[in-house]
Design an enzyme around this catalytic site. Structure first.
Site, mmCIF file in Angstrom:
data_model
loop_
_atom_site.group_PDB
_atom_site.id
_atom_site.type_symbol
_atom_site.label_atom_id
_atom_site.label_comp_id
_atom_site.label_asym_id
_atom_site.label_seq_id
_atom_site.Cartn_x
_atom_site.Cartn_y
_atom_site.Cartn_z
ATOM 1 N N CYS A 7 -17.173 -54.651 41.089
ATOM 2 C CA CYS A 7 -18.052 -56.100 41.511
ATOM 3 C C CYS A 7 -17.651 -56.679 39.931
ATOM 4 C CB CYS A 7 -18.142 -56.658 42.457
ATOM 5 S SG CYS A 7 -18.134 -57.970 43.004
ATOM 6 N N CYS A 32 -20.558 -59.764 40.916
ATOM 7 C CA CYS A 32 -21.807 -58.827 41.526
ATOM 8 C C CYS A 32 -22.409 -59.077 40.430
ATOM 9 C CB CYS A 32 -21.628 -58.663 42.368
ATOM 10 S SG CYS A 32 -20.299 -58.586 44.108
ATOM 11 N N ASP A 33 -22.207 -57.746 39.780
ATOM 12 C CA ASP A 33 -23.752 -56.930 39.057
ATOM 13 C C ASP A 33 -22.911 -57.087 37.491
ATOM 14 O OD1 ASP A 33 -23.988 -55.370 41.001
ATOM 15 O OD2 ASP A 33 -22.045 -54.305 41.085
#
Ligand code: NAP
Length: 337
Positions: free
Chosen positions: A159, A162-163
């Site tokens: 992701c 997200c990261d």
């Protein structure tokens, strides 16, 4: 004592206690339980809530589903400037709650669909349902490499949203694997952080939609690596990703590519293991509906990415969620006539 705790405290064996347990279970029965809180689940919640069925939505471990991990959703109708995926799901939840949907954080551990009411175990607690809408969605597919598994969250991620902004990825070369819309979206997002983004794809044309593929290939920071697969993630000794080993699928030539992050975007697998052997599904785990959204078990309906391996869009998931809700409502009306 709260009702659920009281039910749990009842002995599970013996004639009278079992009968009491069944009676209690019936008193706890929900008309509609929706498993999953992505686009399909929350749309089903909106419709069944508006039908005064007070649906219970069990969120699963990722409330809001996969869409909460995307950035701008540009193809959901009604948002000419796009909408943040997380915001879209928050709005959808609020909309369903406004009409009486009960959204509960929880994961279903077991289901018994062999009797009415259907019995569920949710984080250790029992729950009974007259109808169930399965909207469990899908999860990210993994490459299946041992090194990938060992370096997950140490540079291997599924992701970018997200990261991607994490410090280890800043101004570093990054690798995205995949050739679909997700891979293009991830690669484009990562251009904000990485020094260069390699898009490694096993064929030499992208599967992504023309608009996404065009954007990705036109970006100065994205460099496609065609006809190649990742055979190993490097960096085990350093306990963080330092690169990937690649194999050219036509020539068999092995090469290495330095990178600080490996973002894997090679599609989805349906979250249907809970229903294996009971609900009809194909060999890849996608639920096969009998008619509309009805499954082979009467009173159980399915919608969204756990059913649809063709379109897999937010709007089609929402559409299927709506259909499942209408069918569940009609089923209940006919049953209770
Ligand atoms: P996808 O369309 O199924 O694409 C998966 C990609 O990964 C394919 O290019 C496939 O290669 C490759 N792949 C699969 N297994 C692999 C393996 N073991 N090793 C290497 N490569 C592998 O999945 P997706 O991109 O996640 O998209 C899923 C759905 O969501 C699609 O319907 C997509 O349109 C939608 N989506 C839409 C948007 C948007 O509209 N903005 C954004 C994201 C996703 P092959 O091409 O060779 O099969």
């Amino acid at each position: 004592m709260p009702l659920l705790a009281e039910l749990e405290a009842l002995p599970r064996t013996g004639c009278l206690p079992t009968a009491r347990r069944e009676t209690k279970l019936r008193s706890l029965m929900e008309k509609v339980v929706i498993i999953g809180s992505g686009c399909a689940g929350l749309t089903a919640a909106l419709y069944t809530a508006r039908a005064n069925l007070r649906p219970v939505v069990l969120t699963g471990r990722q409330p809001g589903g996969l869409l909460t991990t995307t950035t701008v959703v540009e193809n959901y109708p009604g948002f000419p400037d796009g909408i943040d995926g997380y915001e879209l799901m928050v709005r959808l939840q609020k909309q369903a709650e406004r009409f009486g949907a009960q959204v509960r954080f929880g994961s279903v551990e077991a289901v018994d669909l062999s009797r009415q009411p259907f019995a569920l175990t949710v984080d250790g607690e029992p729950l009974a349902a007259e109808t169930i809408i399965i909207a469990t969605g899908a999860s990210h597919r993994h490459l299946g490499l041992e090194s990938e598994h060992k370096l997950e969250n140490k540079g291997v991620t599924y992701c970018a949203t997200c990261d991607g902004a994490l410090p280890p990825f800043r101004n570093q070369p990054l690798v995205v694997v995949g050739g679909g819309d997700s891979a293009c979206e991830e690669a484009l997002y990562l251009t904000r952080f990485g020094s260069i983004v390699y898009l490694v794809h096993r064929r030499d044309t992208l599967r992504a939609s023309k608009i996404m593929a065009g954007r990705a290939l036109a970006h100065a920071k994205i460099k496609p690596v065609w006809g190649s697969v990742v055979t190993e993630v490097l960096g085990l000794e350093q306990d963080k990703v330092t690169g990937v080993r690649l194999k050219n699928v036509k020539t068999g030539t092995a090469t290495a590519l330095d990178c600080a992050g490996l973002f894997i975007a090679i599609g989805l697998i349906p979250n249907t293991h809970l229903f294996k052997g009971v609900i009809e599904m194909d060999e890849t785990g996608y639920i096969i509906p009998r008619e509309g959204t009805a499954t082979n078990v009467r009173g159980v309906f399915a919608a969204g990415d756990c059913v649809d391996k063709v379109y897999r869009q937010a709007v089609t998931a929402a559409g299927l969620g709506c259909a499942a809700a209408i069918e569940a409502e009609r089923y209940l009306a006919a049953k209770n006539e």
